[in-house]
Design a protein around this motif. Sequence first.
Motif, PDB file in Angstrom:
ATOM      1  N   GLY A 168       0.826  -1.133   0.048  1.00 57.69           N
ATOM      2  CA  GLY A 168       0.148   0.098   0.091  1.00 57.69           C
ATOM      3  C   GLY A 168       0.933   1.132   0.066  1.00 57.69           C
ATOM      4  O   GLY A 168       0.669   2.192  -0.811  1.00 57.69           O
ATOM      5  N   TRP A 169       1.751   1.079   0.883  1.00 58.64           N
ATOM      6  CA  TRP A 169       2.706   2.406   0.941  1.00 58.64           C
ATOM      7  C   TRP A 169       3.677   2.652  -0.253  1.00 58.64           C
ATOM      8  O   TRP A 169       3.380   3.706  -1.177  1.00 58.64           O
ATOM      9  CB  TRP A 169       3.698   2.235   2.287  1.00 58.64           C
ATOM     10  CG  TRP A 169       4.596   3.163   2.446  1.00 58.64           C
ATOM     11  CD1 TRP A 169       4.467   4.611   2.098  1.00 58.64           C
ATOM     12  CD2 TRP A 169       5.768   3.238   2.967  1.00 58.64           C
ATOM     13  NE1 TRP A 169       5.590   5.274   2.418  1.00 58.64           N
ATOM     14  CE2 TRP A 169       6.640   4.544   3.184  1.00 58.64           C
ATOM     15  CE3 TRP A 169       6.436   1.893   3.911  1.00 58.64           C
ATOM     16  CZ2 TRP A 169       7.818   4.653   3.960  1.00 58.64           C
ATOM     17  CZ3 TRP A 169       7.596   2.297   4.454  1.00 58.64           C
ATOM     18  CH2 TRP A 169       8.434   3.593   4.501  1.00 58.64           C
ATOM     19  N   ASP A 197       1.441   1.519  -4.017  1.00 56.68           N
ATOM     20  CA  ASP A 197       0.286   2.522  -4.386  1.00 56.68           C
ATOM     21  C   ASP A 197       0.885   3.735  -4.526  1.00 56.68           C
ATOM     22  O   ASP A 197       0.334   4.899  -5.153  1.00 56.68           O
ATOM     23  CB  ASP A 197      -0.902   2.407  -3.474  1.00 56.68           C
ATOM     24  CG  ASP A 197      -1.613   1.090  -3.768  1.00 56.68           C
ATOM     25  OD1 ASP A 197      -2.735   0.909  -4.624  1.00 56.68           O
ATOM     26  OD2 ASP A 197      -1.626   0.018  -3.310  1.00 56.68           O
ATOM     27  N   GLY A 198       1.779   4.089  -3.564  1.00 55.06           N
ATOM     28  CA  GLY A 198       2.311   5.464  -3.578  1.00 55.06           C
ATOM     29  C   GLY A 198       3.131   5.787  -4.849  1.00 55.06           C
ATOM     30  O   GLY A 198       2.982   6.748  -5.571  1.00 55.06           O
ATOM     31  N   GLU A 239      -6.434   5.480  -4.944  1.00 52.15           N
ATOM     32  CA  GLU A 239      -5.158   5.136  -4.623  1.00 52.15           C
ATOM     33  C   GLU A 239      -4.662   5.806  -3.357  1.00 52.15           C
ATOM     34  O   GLU A 239      -3.876   5.482  -2.387  1.00 52.15           O
ATOM     35  CB  GLU A 239      -4.289   5.320  -5.790  1.00 52.15           C
ATOM     36  CG  GLU A 239      -4.547   4.492  -6.970  1.00 52.15           C
ATOM     37  CD  GLU A 239      -4.378   3.049  -6.988  1.00 52.15           C
ATOM     38  OE1 GLU A 239      -4.174   2.512  -5.996  1.00 52.15           O
ATOM     39  OE2 GLU A 239      -4.327   2.545  -8.139  1.00 52.15           O
ATOM     40  N   ASN A 240      -5.050   7.025  -3.209  1.00 54.20           N
ATOM     41  CA  ASN A 240      -4.742   7.807  -1.984  1.00 54.20           C
ATOM     42  C   ASN A 240      -5.032   7.088  -0.752  1.00 54.20           C
ATOM     43  O   ASN A 240      -4.536   6.930   0.341  1.00 54.20           O
ATOM     44  CB  ASN A 240      -5.145   9.180  -2.079  1.00 54.20           C
ATOM     45  CG  ASN A 240      -4.455  10.047  -2.762  1.00 54.20           C
ATOM     46  OD1 ASN A 240      -3.268  10.208  -2.458  1.00 54.20           O
ATOM     47  ND2 ASN A 240      -5.086  10.876  -3.725  1.00 54.20           N
ATOM     48  N   HIS A 298      -5.784   3.706  -0.576  1.00 57.74           N
ATOM     49  CA  HIS A 298      -4.819   2.577  -0.481  1.00 57.74           C
ATOM     50  C   HIS A 298      -3.409   2.961   0.004  1.00 57.74           C
ATOM     51  O   HIS A 298      -3.077   2.246   0.917  1.00 57.74           O
ATOM     52  CB  HIS A 298      -4.617   2.025  -1.905  1.00 57.74           C
ATOM     53  CG  HIS A 298      -5.998   1.574  -2.560  1.00 57.74           C
ATOM     54  ND1 HIS A 298      -5.930   1.029  -3.995  1.00 57.74           N
ATOM     55  CD2 HIS A 298      -7.013   1.496  -2.244  1.00 57.74           C
ATOM     56  CE1 HIS A 298      -7.230   0.782  -4.118  1.00 57.74           C
ATOM     57  NE2 HIS A 298      -8.011   1.083  -3.229  1.00 57.74           N
ATOM     58  N   LYS A 299      -2.850   3.975  -0.366  1.00 53.02           N
ATOM     59  CA  LYS A 299      -1.557   4.435   0.317  1.00 53.02           C
ATOM     60  C   LYS A 299      -1.787   4.551   1.643  1.00 53.02           C
ATOM     61  O   LYS A 299      -0.722   4.110   2.679  1.00 53.02           O
ATOM     62  CB  LYS A 299      -1.072   5.508  -0.441  1.00 53.02           C
ATOM     63  CG  LYS A 299       0.461   5.855   0.189  1.00 53.02           C
ATOM     64  CD  LYS A 299       1.047   6.948  -0.394  1.00 53.02           C
ATOM     65  CE  LYS A 299       1.949   7.385   0.262  1.00 53.02           C
ATOM     66  NZ  LYS A 299       2.894   8.620  -0.156  1.00 53.02           N
ATOM     67  N   TYR A 358       0.344   2.883   4.657  1.00 51.56           N
ATOM     68  CA  TYR A 358       1.324   3.523   5.631  1.00 51.56           C
ATOM     69  C   TYR A 358       0.955   3.358   7.254  1.00 51.56           C
ATOM     70  O   TYR A 358       1.849   3.234   7.907  1.00 51.56           O
ATOM     71  CB  TYR A 358       1.503   5.011   5.158  1.00 51.56           C
ATOM     72  CG  TYR A 358       2.611   5.921   5.847  1.00 51.56           C
ATOM     73  CD1 TYR A 358       3.912   5.279   5.847  1.00 51.56           C
ATOM     74  CD2 TYR A 358       2.457   6.824   6.569  1.00 51.56           C
ATOM     75  CE1 TYR A 358       5.002   5.947   6.344  1.00 51.56           C
ATOM     76  CE2 TYR A 358       3.328   7.650   7.219  1.00 51.56           C
ATOM     77  CZ  TYR A 358       4.636   7.125   7.120  1.00 51.56           C
ATOM     78  OH  TYR A 358       5.836   7.713   7.703  1.00 51.56           O
ATOM     79  N   SER A 390       9.813  -1.549  -6.261  1.00 49.21           N
ATOM     80  CA  SER A 390       8.994  -0.325  -6.432  1.00 49.21           C
ATOM     81  C   SER A 390       9.661   0.470  -7.380  1.00 49.21           C
ATOM     82  O   SER A 390       9.029   1.323  -8.380  1.00 49.21           O
ATOM     83  CB  SER A 390       8.763   0.158  -4.935  1.00 49.21           C
ATOM     84  OG  SER A 390       8.085  -0.884  -4.273  1.00 49.21           O
ATOM     85  N   THR A 394       8.970   9.601  -0.655  1.00 50.14           N
ATOM     86  CA  THR A 394       9.140   8.263   0.409  1.00 50.14           C
ATOM     87  C   THR A 394      10.470   8.346   1.562  1.00 50.14           C
ATOM     88  O   THR A 394       9.997   7.860   2.628  1.00 50.14           O
ATOM     89  CB  THR A 394       9.148   6.824  -0.621  1.00 50.14           C
ATOM     90  OG1 THR A 394       8.308   7.212  -1.500  1.00 50.14           O
ATOM     91  CG2 THR A 394       9.099   5.766   0.331  1.00 50.14           C
TER      92      THR A 394
END
Length: 327
Positions: A140-141, A144-145, A173-174, A176-177, A181, A209, A247
């Motif tokens: 997710g972090w 999706d980021g 997606e926001n 999801h991220k 996190y 990633s 990140t």
Amino acid sequence: MTDQKSPTSAPAAGSTDDAAQVAEFEARIAQGESIEPKDWMPERYRKQLTRMMSQHAHSEIVGMLPEGNWITRAPSLRRKMVLLAKVQDEAGHGLYIYCGTETLGIGREELVDQLLTGKAKYSSIFNYPTLTWADIGVIGWFVDGAAIVNQTMLAKASFGPYARAMVRICKEENFHKKQGYESVATLANGTPEQRAMVQDAVNRWWWPSLMMFGPSDKDSPNSAELIRWRVKRDTNDTLRQRFVDLTVPQARAVNLTLPDPDLRYNEETEHWDFGEIDWTEFHEVISGNGPCNRERLAARRKAHDDGAWVREAAQAYAAKRDAVTAA
Ligand code: BYC
């Protein structure tokens, strides 16, 4: 602004496109107009978009597999509900983008066939295994980021159906991220075992990633054309750097380290410098030899076969409804 008289306005070699039509099309792009499915477009533009959008749709669908693997093993009801919702969102994203691709004149069956027969690519990232629960937070972090960085750019793509799909997808997606996190931060503040587990997941997912953004600019055959036609607005390396810059502070905030000894802040450029990506690994993964490529395609083929009765039932229902309407 694209100069209409520049050599870039000429139809691609072997193309049957009319030069005047290409010039008019490029002038529309230069003015920031949105290209819609019924508008004239060069065959090469249609082909590039079909390639990129179908790969994107396949990525969303295959991307359900690594996370779906953990739905039955989520550690609490709350985490399970969040993960179910996320995986379901990815299915929705895939369906939107397949619909958008269909407006370019290719059928869904053909697209799915390209995936199942291994002809089509999908994002390299989904060919890595999810070994522990921490992987779900880190996906997710990071994943999706990374997708948000890439797709925020694509929300301004010149092809209307793709750009509009990206606006909605980025909103999801926001979420999801954020959930990823938050899960990572919880583990990072947990027991020593939980900390070790999440650090291990970070170590395994970091480099793959970075590979999501594609080859470096000097080795990216499609970027120049896509940027000229404003499908992409930034290069692979620019987006990768943006992701790293976003990140690194997030990792520091939860006391996790990123597995790169060359990572350091560059006062001059005001960016985080990072080490060399293993491009051999990237090319292996995108040519079908990653850790899970075969497993992922086998799972998709099985799901497709198992779902045959649903497609047949939907077709029978549609035929019955058409017959009633005709009567
Ligand atoms: N993986 O000339 P280049 C998600 C291929 S899913 C595999 O730079 P381009 C999510 C590339 O296709 C989000 N292949 O290409 C879902 C090309 O091969 P072909 C997925 C890659 O198009 C579930 C060749 O390498 N996002 O968020 O200018 C759960 C040369 O590359 C990759 C998208 O699909 C790769 N990483 O740029 C959680 C975004 N990179 O086709 C999350 C849409 C490169 O010539 N796509 N290749 O044989 C794009 O933005 C661009 O297509 C790329 C590549 C940046 C990926």
